[in-house]
Design an enzyme around this catalytic site. Sequence first.
Site, PDB file in Angstrom:
ATOM      1  N   HIS A  77      -8.875  27.071 -46.099  1.00  0.00           N
ATOM      2  CA  HIS A  77      -7.805  27.806 -45.423  1.00  0.00           C
ATOM      3  C   HIS A  77      -7.805  29.248 -45.924  1.00  0.00           C
ATOM      4  CE1 HIS A  77      -6.064  26.817 -49.331  1.00  0.00           C
ATOM      5  NE2 HIS A  77      -5.284  27.874 -49.163  1.00  0.00           N
ATOM      6  N   HIS A  80      -8.875  35.908 -48.408  1.00  0.00           N
ATOM      7  CA  HIS A  80     -10.056  35.182 -48.893  1.00  0.00           C
ATOM      8  C   HIS A  80      -9.882  33.703 -48.560  1.00  0.00           C
ATOM      9  CE1 HIS A  80      -7.025  34.728 -52.093  1.00  0.00           C
ATOM     10  NE2 HIS A  80      -7.501  33.496 -52.153  1.00  0.00           N
TER      11      HIS A  80
HETATM   12  P1  ATP Z   1       1.246  33.624 -56.567  1.00  0.00           P
HETATM   13  O1  ATP Z   1       0.817  32.452 -57.436  1.00  0.00           O
HETATM   14  O2  ATP Z   1       1.822  34.755 -57.340  1.00  0.00           O
HETATM   15  O3  ATP Z   1       2.031  33.221 -55.372  1.00  0.00           O
HETATM   16  P2  ATP Z   1      -1.448  33.524 -55.578  1.00  0.00           P
HETATM   17  O4  ATP Z   1      -1.233  32.052 -55.436  1.00  0.00           O
HETATM   18  O5  ATP Z   1      -2.026  34.269 -54.443  1.00  0.00           O
HETATM   19  O6  ATP Z   1      -0.094  34.251 -55.961  1.00  0.00           O
HETATM   20  P3  ATP Z   1      -3.027  32.764 -57.800  1.00  0.00           P
HETATM   21  O7  ATP Z   1      -2.022  31.726 -58.172  1.00  0.00           O
HETATM   22  O8  ATP Z   1      -3.659  33.542 -58.902  1.00  0.00           O
HETATM   23  O9  ATP Z   1      -2.380  33.809 -56.823  1.00  0.00           O
HETATM   24  O10 ATP Z   1      -4.138  32.046 -56.952  1.00  0.00           O
HETATM   25  C1  ATP Z   1      -5.350  32.687 -56.564  1.00  0.00           C
HETATM   26  C2  ATP Z   1      -5.952  31.910 -55.405  1.00  0.00           C
HETATM   27  O11 ATP Z   1      -6.237  30.569 -55.834  1.00  0.00           O
HETATM   28  C3  ATP Z   1      -4.997  31.766 -54.221  1.00  0.00           C
HETATM   29  O12 ATP Z   1      -5.769  31.690 -53.035  1.00  0.00           O
HETATM   30  C4  ATP Z   1      -4.321  30.444 -54.467  1.00  0.00           C
HETATM   31  O13 ATP Z   1      -3.893  29.849 -53.263  1.00  0.00           O
HETATM   32  C5  ATP Z   1      -5.445  29.635 -55.106  1.00  0.00           C
HETATM   33  N1  ATP Z   1      -4.940  28.658 -56.068  1.00  0.00           N
HETATM   34  C6  ATP Z   1      -4.053  28.864 -57.044  1.00  0.00           C
HETATM   35  N2  ATP Z   1      -3.846  27.768 -57.784  1.00  0.00           N
HETATM   36  C7  ATP Z   1      -4.634  26.808 -57.239  1.00  0.00           C
HETATM   37  C8  ATP Z   1      -4.881  25.449 -57.550  1.00  0.00           C
HETATM   38  N3  ATP Z   1      -4.309  24.824 -58.557  1.00  0.00           N
HETATM   39  N4  ATP Z   1      -5.774  24.774 -56.770  1.00  0.00           N
HETATM   40  C9  ATP Z   1      -6.375  25.381 -55.740  1.00  0.00           C
HETATM   41  N5  ATP Z   1      -6.192  26.664 -55.405  1.00  0.00           N
HETATM   42  C10 ATP Z   1      -5.333  27.383 -56.135  1.00  0.00           C
END
Ligand code: ATP
Length: 184
Positions: A130, A44
Amino acid sequence: MGTDRRLFLAAALDDDTRHALASFVSAPGMPWIPGRRVPPPGWHITLRFLGRSSTLQHELLLAALEEELTQARFDVGFGGLGAFPYPKKATVVWLAVDSGGNELEELAVACERAAVRAGYEPEERPFHPHLSLARVRPHQDLSALVEQYPEFPGRLRVDSVVLYESITSNSGARYTELDRVALR
Ligand code: ATP
Ligand code: MG
């Protein structure tokens, strides 16, 4: 609250683009991307991370999105790879957005307005469109990979914003689509 869910808004990949990108990254001769891959069903482009959200926040957000998403649908074209925080110390490897970045930014701004209307704290960090492909821990120097990686020739039609729930675990997050709000 026990019922709170970890939510985020994103542009989803349609099945054709997903399959084309899956074939592209695994084609013979393509450079290997290290780390823990994001499985293709989870690919996504994040528009707005929301974090833990109550049912009420979720409902307010959907109502606000219906009002704020006035943009026409558009196409995104892709580039090669990039990495966060930067290629020499890569922890996240992503596919770059080449064209349609301005429209994605406009869409992220509309998502931001909807989130603030629904009571979320404003996002302070800049938006970098991205598509995350892999997470690398500990960080690695991937500058050579990023420089040599070819551009993905596929295109993505962005016609809606998807609200995802993220269920995180040691083996990586799993994303489930909860709602979808169409663009014009
Ligand atoms: P993990 O944290 O277990 O590595 P993840 O990052 O894929 O997995 P989430 O942290 O739930 O899962 O994030 C969901 C989506 O939102 C991902 O695309 C992540 O890159 C993005 N994301 C997470 N935190 C932020 C943030 N603070 N600001 C912008 N995007 C974020
Ligand atoms: Mg995360």
